[in-house]
Design an enzyme around this catalytic site. Structure first.
Site, PDB file in Angstrom:
ATOM      1  N   LYS A 188       9.306  17.434  10.785  1.00 37.96           N
ATOM      2  CA  LYS A 188       8.381  16.429  10.277  1.00 37.96           C
ATOM      3  C   LYS A 188       8.691  15.106  10.952  1.00 37.96           C
ATOM      4  O   LYS A 188       9.785  14.898  11.480  1.00 37.96           O
ATOM      5  CB  LYS A 188       8.543  16.277   8.762  1.00 37.96           C
ATOM      6  CG  LYS A 188       7.286  15.837   8.050  1.00 37.96           C
ATOM      7  CD  LYS A 188       6.306  16.978   7.866  1.00 37.96           C
ATOM      8  CE  LYS A 188       5.102  16.546   7.045  1.00 37.96           C
ATOM      9  NZ  LYS A 188       4.156  17.644   6.781  1.00 37.96           N
ATOM     10  N   TYR A 196      -9.522  15.348  -2.319  1.00 36.10           N
ATOM     11  CA  TYR A 196     -10.980  15.274  -2.470  1.00 36.10           C
ATOM     12  C   TYR A 196     -11.617  16.646  -2.295  1.00 36.10           C
ATOM     13  O   TYR A 196     -12.483  17.047  -3.076  1.00 36.10           O
ATOM     14  CB  TYR A 196     -11.559  14.288  -1.443  1.00 36.10           C
ATOM     15  CG  TYR A 196     -13.065  14.405  -1.301  1.00 36.10           C
ATOM     16  CD1 TYR A 196     -13.914  13.823  -2.226  1.00 36.10           C
ATOM     17  CD2 TYR A 196     -13.620  15.122  -0.248  1.00 36.10           C
ATOM     18  CE1 TYR A 196     -15.291  13.952  -2.109  1.00 36.10           C
ATOM     19  CE2 TYR A 196     -14.993  15.268  -0.118  1.00 36.10           C
ATOM     20  CZ  TYR A 196     -15.821  14.674  -1.052  1.00 36.10           C
ATOM     21  OH  TYR A 196     -17.182  14.825  -0.936  1.00 36.10           O
TER      22      TYR A 196
END
Length: 348
Positions: free
Chosen positions: A80, A190
């Site tokens: 990461k 969303y």
């Protein structure tokens, strides 16, 4: 500033720091484990309050990617990266290109992709300086449509599949009978809200970004609450889809939901909180299992595959979670510990 003694260091193979004075880039790359293959993980841009916060975040995220890849049966390791800065005000093409050069300096140990605060267009800018960038030559989505390279739709779909599996196991109810509290309605949250709305679920949402809240409220008729209160609302399911560590000693005793299933990484501040959730009768979907569809997507774009094969792979998330829930119940042990042991058997 602790690195080796950081509680999240966890046998990382490589941690690199970089400051580019010309562009202003300040970034960290963490490579946790490459036993199964090169480390793949998104780049996050966030205005961390201090260096220690950034280091802890990248270490936790990198470790999570190793477990995520292993549980998704992918030939890759975990890594990461984080850029310290506000993605809404500090981002520039120069910073993205400098980040690409930083990635390239690791010689392929780490493959960068998009993450919170970083768009696919930003990764394209990084790719001007590195050949180690993932998700840029996407050919299809899990639905069969052309792809712009953004794995967020896959991540949201996989989270939806996993959430449904958790509900089926723990509550035996249809989604249309449930209220789901979504903490964070960005790119993934969303889309998860959209899936749930179409399935008939009632939604409660929270986010620190006003326009995202307004959009989800308008389109889905969602109830809006403060980001610091979302964990404690009356809901059947809590879906953390923002930053990590939202399940912590401050919040855990206020959680009313009987299922926790969301897309955020590192939802538990400490592993011991999995036992607390288990004792409270809360079914927790381990984050790196339920949110793995993004890297599944990137993998299928890089090999000889198809939309149907990718969708089938994503939908295995539900099966894997059901297996974890079943073992957890049979062994009377928390789901996060059961999942950890299954993953570690693959990469250690």
């Amino acid at each position: 500033m602790a690195v080796f003694s950081n509680s999240s260091f966890s046998e990382h193979e490589h941690v690199a720091f970089h400051h580019d004075p010309v562009s202003g880039l300040k970034a960290i790359i963490a490579v946790h484990n490459t036993v199964l293959g090169p480390s793949l993980g998104g780049c996050r841009m966030y205005p961390y309050s201090n260096d220690d916060e950034a280091i802890t975040d990248v270490l936790r995220l990198s470790k999570g990617m190793t477990y995520k890849a292993a549980m998704a049966n992918l030939p890759m390791g975990g890594g990461k990266s984080v850029i310290i800065g506000n993605p809404h005000t500090d981002k520039s093409p120069e910073i993205m290109q400098a980040m690409g050069a930083f990635v390239e300096s690791l010689g392929g140990q780490y493959i960068v992709a998009e993450d919170s605060g970083i768009a696919v267009s930003d990764v394209h800018l990084m790719a001007q300086q590195t050949k180690h960038a993932g998700g840029l030559n996407a050919k299809f989505t899990y639905e069969g449509a052309p792809s712009d390279g953004n794995p967020a739709p896959s991540t949201a779909y996989g989270t939806f599949v996993g959430l449904k599996a958790a509900v089926d196991f723990a509550l035996q109810k249809d989604l249309s009978e449930l209220t789901v509290a979504i903490q964070g309605v960005g790119q993934v949250g969303y889309r998860l809200a959209k899936h749930l709305h179409e399935a008939g679920a009632k939604l409660i949402i929270a986010d620190t970004f006003g326009p995202a809240v307004d959009k989800a409220q308008s389109e889905f008729g969602a109830k809006v609450v403060d980001i610091n209160e979302i964990h404690a609302v009356d809901a059947d399911v809590l879906a953390p889809c923002a930053l990590g560590a939202t399940i912590n000693p401050t919040t855990i005793n206020s959680i009313k939901a009987k299922v926790i299933a969301g897309a955020a990484n590192n939802q538990l501040l400490t592993e011991s909180l999995g036992q607390v959730l288990f004792d409270k009768g809360i079914t927790y979907a381990p984050d790196y299992v339920i949110n793995a569809a993004g890297i599944i997507d990137i993998h299928h774009q890089q090999v000889d595959s198809s939309a149907a094969k990718m969708k089938a792979h994503i939908e295995m998330i539900g099966t894997t979670l059901t297996d974890i829930f079943t073992l957890s119940q049979a062994q009377q042990r928390p789901t996060n510990i059961v999942a950890n042991e299954l993953a570690e058997a693959k990469f250690k």
